[in-house]
Design a protein around this motif. Structure first.
Motif, PDB file in Angstrom:
ATOM      1  N   ARG A 105       0.825  -1.211   0.000  1.00 21.27           N
ATOM      2  CA  ARG A 105       0.000   0.000   0.000  1.00 21.27           C
ATOM      3  C   ARG A 105       0.859   1.261   0.000  1.00 21.27           C
ATOM      4  O   ARG A 105       1.885   1.323   0.662  1.00 21.27           O
ATOM      5  N   THR A 106       0.383   2.236  -0.703  1.00 18.37           N
ATOM      6  CA  THR A 106       1.007   3.553  -0.684  1.00 18.37           C
ATOM      7  C   THR A 106      -0.059   4.558  -0.286  1.00 18.37           C
ATOM      8  O   THR A 106      -1.240   4.252  -0.237  1.00 18.37           O
ATOM      9  N   GLY A 107       0.349   5.739  -0.007  1.00 17.98           N
ATOM     10  CA  GLY A 107      -0.617   6.773   0.342  1.00 17.98           C
ATOM     11  C   GLY A 107      -0.353   7.314   1.732  1.00 17.98           C
ATOM     12  O   GLY A 107       0.636   6.998   2.373  1.00 17.98           O
ATOM     13  N   SER A 108      -1.290   8.122   2.197  1.00 15.03           N
ATOM     14  CA  SER A 108      -1.150   8.771   3.490  1.00 15.03           C
ATOM     15  C   SER A 108      -1.314   7.762   4.620  1.00 15.03           C
ATOM     16  O   SER A 108      -2.216   6.936   4.598  1.00 15.03           O
ATOM     17  N   PHE A 109      -0.459   7.858   5.596  1.00 15.40           N
ATOM     18  CA  PHE A 109      -0.502   6.952   6.732  1.00 15.40           C
ATOM     19  C   PHE A 109      -1.294   7.550   7.889  1.00 15.40           C
ATOM     20  O   PHE A 109      -2.032   6.859   8.561  1.00 15.40           O
ATOM     21  N   PHE A 110      -1.156   8.841   8.110  1.00 18.76           N
ATOM     22  CA  PHE A 110      -1.796   9.493   9.238  1.00 18.76           C
ATOM     23  C   PHE A 110      -2.929  10.400   8.773  1.00 18.76           C
ATOM     24  O   PHE A 110      -2.825  11.083   7.772  1.00 18.76           O
ATOM     25  N   ASP A 111      -4.008  10.396   9.543  1.00 20.16           N
ATOM     26  CA  ASP A 111      -5.029  11.412   9.401  1.00 20.16           C
ATOM     27  C   ASP A 111      -5.374  11.888  10.815  1.00 20.16           C
ATOM     28  O   ASP A 111      -4.919  11.316  11.803  1.00 20.16           O
ATOM     29  N   LEU A 112      -6.160  12.925  10.923  1.00 20.83           N
ATOM     30  CA  LEU A 112      -6.427  13.540  12.218  1.00 20.83           C
ATOM     31  C   LEU A 112      -7.127  12.573  13.176  1.00 20.83           C
ATOM     32  O   LEU A 112      -6.814  12.532  14.370  1.00 20.83           O
ATOM     33  N   THR A 113      -8.048  11.764  12.677  1.00 22.70           N
ATOM     34  CA  THR A 113      -8.760  10.802  13.527  1.00 22.70           C
ATOM     35  C   THR A 113      -7.793   9.780  14.103  1.00 22.70           C
ATOM     36  O   THR A 113      -7.868   9.428  15.286  1.00 22.70           O
ATOM     37  N   ILE A 118      -4.527  10.102  14.552  1.00 22.91           N
ATOM     38  CA  ILE A 118      -3.618  10.754  15.501  1.00 22.91           C
ATOM     39  C   ILE A 118      -4.307  10.942  16.851  1.00 22.91           C
ATOM     40  O   ILE A 118      -3.715  10.682  17.901  1.00 22.91           O
ATOM     41  N   ARG A 119      -5.579  11.338  16.847  1.00 23.94           N
ATOM     42  CA  ARG A 119      -6.321  11.495  18.106  1.00 23.94           C
ATOM     43  C   ARG A 119      -6.442  10.162  18.836  1.00 23.94           C
ATOM     44  O   ARG A 119      -6.278  10.102  20.051  1.00 23.94           O
ATOM     45  N   SER A 120      -6.751   9.110  18.102  1.00 22.87           N
ATOM     46  CA  SER A 120      -6.886   7.793  18.717  1.00 22.87           C
ATOM     47  C   SER A 120      -5.566   7.321  19.310  1.00 22.87           C
ATOM     48  O   SER A 120      -5.525   6.812  20.433  1.00 22.87           O
ATOM     49  N   VAL A 121      -4.498   7.481  18.562  1.00 25.21           N
ATOM     50  CA  VAL A 121      -3.182   7.062  19.046  1.00 25.21           C
ATOM     51  C   VAL A 121      -2.794   7.856  20.288  1.00 25.21           C
ATOM     52  O   VAL A 121      -2.314   7.294  21.277  1.00 25.21           O
ATOM     53  N   LEU A 122      -3.016   9.150  20.265  1.00 25.71           N
ATOM     54  CA  LEU A 122      -2.688   9.986  21.422  1.00 25.71           C
ATOM     55  C   LEU A 122      -3.519   9.603  22.646  1.00 25.71           C
ATOM     56  O   LEU A 122      -3.005   9.591  23.773  1.00 25.71           O
ATOM     57  N   ALA A 123      -4.790   9.280  22.442  1.00 27.53           N
ATOM     58  CA  ALA A 123      -5.637   8.875  23.565  1.00 27.53           C
ATOM     59  C   ALA A 123      -5.103   7.600  24.214  1.00 27.53           C
ATOM     60  O   ALA A 123      -5.037   7.496  25.445  1.00 27.53           O
ATOM     61  N   VAL A 124      -4.701   6.636  23.398  1.00 31.28           N
ATOM     62  CA  VAL A 124      -4.177   5.386  23.937  1.00 31.28           C
ATOM     63  C   VAL A 124      -2.823   5.618  24.605  1.00 31.28           C
ATOM     64  O   VAL A 124      -2.546   5.071  25.676  1.00 31.28           O
ATOM     65  N   VAL A 125      -1.970   6.438  24.012  1.00 27.36           N
ATOM     66  CA  VAL A 125      -0.663   6.729  24.606  1.00 27.36           C
ATOM     67  C   VAL A 125      -0.838   7.399  25.966  1.00 27.36           C
ATOM     68  O   VAL A 125      -0.180   7.022  26.950  1.00 27.36           O
ATOM     69  N   VAL A 126      -1.726   8.370  26.061  1.00 30.65           N
ATOM     70  CA  VAL A 126      -1.970   9.042  27.344  1.00 30.65           C
ATOM     71  C   VAL A 126      -2.515   8.044  28.363  1.00 30.65           C
ATOM     72  O   VAL A 126      -2.090   8.025  29.521  1.00 30.65           O
ATOM     73  N   ALA A 127      -3.435   7.180  27.942  1.00 34.76           N
ATOM     74  CA  ALA A 127      -3.995   6.178  28.858  1.00 34.76           C
ATOM     75  C   ALA A 127      -2.912   5.216  29.341  1.00 34.76           C
ATOM     76  O   ALA A 127      -2.899   4.830  30.514  1.00 34.76           O
ATOM     77  N   LEU A 128      -2.001   4.824  28.461  1.00 33.63           N
ATOM     78  CA  LEU A 128      -0.904   3.938  28.869  1.00 33.63           C
ATOM     79  C   LEU A 128       0.042   4.646  29.838  1.00 33.63           C
ATOM     80  O   LEU A 128       0.509   4.035  30.807  1.00 33.63           O
ATOM     81  N   ILE A 129       0.327   5.908  29.595  1.00 31.67           N
ATOM     82  CA  ILE A 129       1.196   6.659  30.509  1.00 31.67           C
ATOM     83  C   ILE A 129       0.546   6.766  31.886  1.00 31.67           C
ATOM     84  O   ILE A 129       1.197   6.567  32.911  1.00 31.67           O
ATOM     85  N   VAL A 130      -0.745   7.040  31.919  1.00 28.59           N
ATOM     86  CA  VAL A 130      -1.467   7.106  33.196  1.00 28.59           C
ATOM     87  C   VAL A 130      -1.441   5.740  33.884  1.00 28.59           C
ATOM     88  O   VAL A 130      -1.216   5.645  35.098  1.00 28.59           O
ATOM     89  N   THR A 131      -1.648   4.675  33.122  1.00 26.43           N
ATOM     90  CA  THR A 131      -1.625   3.322  33.689  1.00 26.43           C
ATOM     91  C   THR A 131      -0.268   3.010  34.300  1.00 26.43           C
ATOM     92  O   THR A 131      -0.181   2.511  35.432  1.00 26.43           O
ATOM     93  N   ILE A 132       0.784   3.308  33.582  1.00 26.27           N
ATOM     94  CA  ILE A 132       2.140   3.046  34.084  1.00 26.27           C
ATOM     95  C   ILE A 132       2.427   3.901  35.316  1.00 26.27           C
ATOM     96  O   ILE A 132       3.048   3.430  36.270  1.00 26.27           O
ATOM     97  N   ALA A 133       1.957   5.130  35.312  1.00 26.96           N
ATOM     98  CA  ALA A 133       2.163   5.999  36.479  1.00 26.96           C
ATOM     99  C   ALA A 133       1.377   5.510  37.688  1.00 26.96           C
ATOM    100  O   ALA A 133       1.821   5.659  38.828  1.00 26.96           O
TER     101      ALA A 133
END
Length: 162
Positions: A67-75, A77-92
């Motif tokens: 596959r070629t084309g765009s990898f990231f879109d705004l939706t 990025i928001r989902s990834v950031l939400a999971v990353v923040v949740a994982l950081i909170v979990t680890i903390a």
């Protein structure tokens, strides 16, 4: 997208090799004295699996029709950031409230709130995962996970299994 896949796969492979080299500081084979794997066993083999998975991704990018084309879109990025923040909170939270509270909180959030899964999926996974982890790590391979303020609740279990 192919360039991003290749770059991330190569970075994960390099990180895996780094982890594997450092895991060999401890024994990675079976330890006959303790009746379990050596201290470096899990980090080494999990890193080896991560290396193989990243290698599979790298190989897939060279196949015709990748596959070629765009990898990231705004939706995304928001989902990834939400999971990353949740994982950081979990680890903390793990050193404070313990693994067996922080992990079910994350699983509940991820499955029910973020993933909108049904209760029939959410509850068994949220409850059974920490139970499995306790018996696997603490009882079977004798690796104690952080319990934070909940540690006194585990004293009766320690008396039963140790």
């Amino acid at each position: 997208m192919i360039a991003a896949d290749r770059l991330i796969a190569a970075a994960l492979m390099a990180l895996s090799v780094y982890f594997m080299v450092h895991a060999t500081v401890l024994p990675i084979g079976w330890n006959g004295e303790t009746g379990g794997p050596g201290g470096g066993g899990f980090p080494f083999w999990l890193s080896a699996i991560m290396f193989a998975a990243a290698g599979g991704i790298l190989i897939r990018t060279f196949r015709p029709g990748a596959r070629t084309g765009s990898f990231f879109d705004l939706t995304m990025i928001r989902s990834v950031l939400a999971v990353v923040v949740a994982l950081i909170v979990t680890i903390a939270l793990m050193p404070v409230v313990g693994t067996y509270i922080a992990l079910p909180l994350f699983l509940f959030w991820y499955l029910r709130i973020f993933g909108d899964h049904r209760w029939a999926v959410t509850l068994p996974i949220t409850i059974l995962t920490p139970v499995f982890l306790f018996f696997f790590f603490e009882v079977t391979v004798k690796i104690l996970l952080p319990k934070g303020i909940t540690e006194p609740l585990f004293y009766p279990l320690y008396a039963m299994f140790f």
